[in-house]
Write an enzyme that holds these catalytic residues in place. Structure first.
Site, mmCIF file in Angstrom:
data_model
loop_
_atom_site.group_PDB
_atom_site.id
_atom_site.type_symbol
_atom_site.label_atom_id
_atom_site.label_comp_id
_atom_site.label_asym_id
_atom_site.label_seq_id
_atom_site.Cartn_x
_atom_site.Cartn_y
_atom_site.Cartn_z
ATOM 1 N N GLU A 1 25.916 8.534 -56.725
ATOM 2 C CA GLU A 1 26.448 9.742 -57.361
ATOM 3 C C GLU A 1 25.580 10.947 -57.048
ATOM 4 O O GLU A 1 25.809 12.026 -57.554
ATOM 5 C CB GLU A 1 26.513 9.520 -58.889
ATOM 6 N N PRO B 1 28.904 16.842 -51.509
ATOM 7 C CA PRO B 1 30.217 17.449 -51.722
ATOM 8 C C PRO B 1 30.130 18.691 -52.619
ATOM 9 O O PRO B 1 30.984 19.558 -52.585
ATOM 10 C CB PRO B 1 31.020 16.341 -52.411
ATOM 11 N N ARG C 1 23.019 22.383 -30.593
ATOM 12 C CA ARG C 1 23.740 22.929 -29.432
ATOM 13 C C ARG C 1 23.515 24.435 -29.294
ATOM 14 O O ARG C 1 23.773 25.008 -28.243
ATOM 15 C CB ARG C 1 25.226 22.629 -29.483
ATOM 16 N N ASP D 1 32.298 30.231 -28.840
ATOM 17 C CA ASP D 1 32.750 29.206 -29.777
ATOM 18 C C ASP D 1 33.955 29.678 -30.569
ATOM 19 O O ASP D 1 34.142 30.873 -30.758
ATOM 20 C CB ASP D 1 31.639 28.980 -30.822
HETATM 21 C C1 LIG Z 1 23.542 14.202 -52.454
HETATM 22 O O1 LIG Z 1 24.464 13.419 -53.179
HETATM 23 C C2 LIG Z 1 25.549 12.891 -52.506
HETATM 24 C C3 LIG Z 1 26.436 12.125 -53.252
HETATM 25 C C4 LIG Z 1 27.539 11.533 -52.641
HETATM 26 C C5 LIG Z 1 27.745 11.705 -51.273
HETATM 27 C C6 LIG Z 1 26.864 12.478 -50.545
HETATM 28 C C7 LIG Z 1 27.102 12.662 -49.085
HETATM 29 O O2 LIG Z 1 27.648 13.925 -48.790
HETATM 30 C C8 LIG Z 1 29.035 14.033 -48.805
HETATM 31 O O3 LIG Z 1 29.750 13.156 -49.234
HETATM 32 C C9 LIG Z 1 29.592 15.301 -48.308
HETATM 33 C C10 LIG Z 1 28.869 16.349 -47.773
HETATM 34 N N1 LIG Z 1 29.768 17.305 -47.442
HETATM 35 N N2 LIG Z 1 31.011 16.886 -47.781
HETATM 36 C C11 LIG Z 1 30.925 15.666 -48.305
HETATM 37 C C12 LIG Z 1 25.746 13.077 -51.152
#
Ligand SMILES: COc1cccc(COC(=O)c2cn[nH]c2)c1
Length: 245
Positions: free
Chosen positions: A118, A91, A160, A175
């Site tokens: 986390e 995220p 793709r 696209d």
């Molecule tokens: C690398 O650390 C973490 C921690 C928590 C969740 C995640 C998974 O990715 C997402 O949640 C995400 C990816 N793009 N939007 C949301 C990865």
């Protein structure tokens, strides 16, 4: 293109072998290897996470395990050969865009690290960045439980674009986003459905009028749903007829 994915849930990546991507794999256009991160644990519990320094909720993925996994999966990069790009969905990442999908489609090798909890100890990213390009990438402003779903999305968007993967390469060119705008509405038979008729212009055979109508609908939709994209368009992208809309 060679794709490696490291995850504690290998089963989550099974959909990569379905349908279009499955055919691309069978055709040898893409090779996909999924690796279980726990392979590189050495304790009886196969622990991949631990409590965060500084306290706070949740757990952080351990550097030793990830370090050994990436060393093993990336392997020794032959001198003169470009190292793979490591992509870490998170995220906290840079927003993934169609332009990045095109960049990634030009790579010969991609390695994906699926984080959970986390996140992954920052030193894993910092260490990896000393020997390969590392992209921390977000597929949207929301939090998933792990990176696996994001990997499915990114791999599909990239694959793709590879020559031979899509039956009709023209659709990749047209696209959404290819001209910086959202795709407008699409219609197919029947001509009238539940009392709703297909817009006449699309059945007129007047290709100039059809192109104009489609562009107007794309501009309207982009203005309504993604004014940020409209604002980002280079001034030359909008012609006089566009501005009149
Ligand atoms: C690398 O650390 C973490 C921690 C928590 C969740 C995640 C998974 O990715 C997402 O949640 C995400 C990816 N793009 N939007 C949301 C990865």
């Amino acid at each position: 293109m060679r794709i490696d994915v490291v995850t504690i849930f290998p089963g989550y990546l099974a959909p990569l072998r379905e349908a279009l991507l499955g055919r691309a794999i069978d055709a040898g256009l893409i090779s996909v290897a999924v690796h279980d991160l726990r392979t590189w644990t050495h304790d009886v519990h196969q622990a991949v996470d631990d409590a965060p320094y500084g306290g706070g909720p949740g757990m952080v993925m351990r550097p030793q395990v990830w370090g050994e996994a990436l060393d093993a999966v990336v392997g020794d990069v032959p001198s003169g050969e470009a190292p793979p790009r490591l992509i870490v969905p998170t995220p906290a990442g840079r927003p993934f865009t169609q332009a990045m999908a095109h960049e990634y489609a030009a790579e010969s090798r991609l390695v994906f690290a699926c984080g959970r909890y986390e996140g992954i100890d920052q030193r894993v990213i910092d260490d990896a960045a000393t020997w390969m390009p590392v992209d921390e990438v977000s597929i949207g402003d929301y939090v998933l439980v792990g990176g696996e779903v994001a990997v499915l999305a990114i791999v599909e968007a990239v694959a793709r674009l590879l020559p031979g993967v899509l039956g009709n390469p023209a659709s990749a060119e047209q696209d959404s986003f290819s001209d910086g705008l959202l795709e407008g509405p699409a219609y197919t038979r029947p001509e009238t459905w539940r009392g709703r008729a297909v817009p006449d212009v699309l059945r007129s055979g007047n290709h100039g009028a059809i192109a104009r109508w489609r562009r107007d609908r794309a501009l309207e939709r982009t203005a309504a749903r993604r004014p940020d994209l409209l604002a980002a368009l280079p001034p030359t992208a909008l012609d006089r007829a566009d501005r009149a809309l």
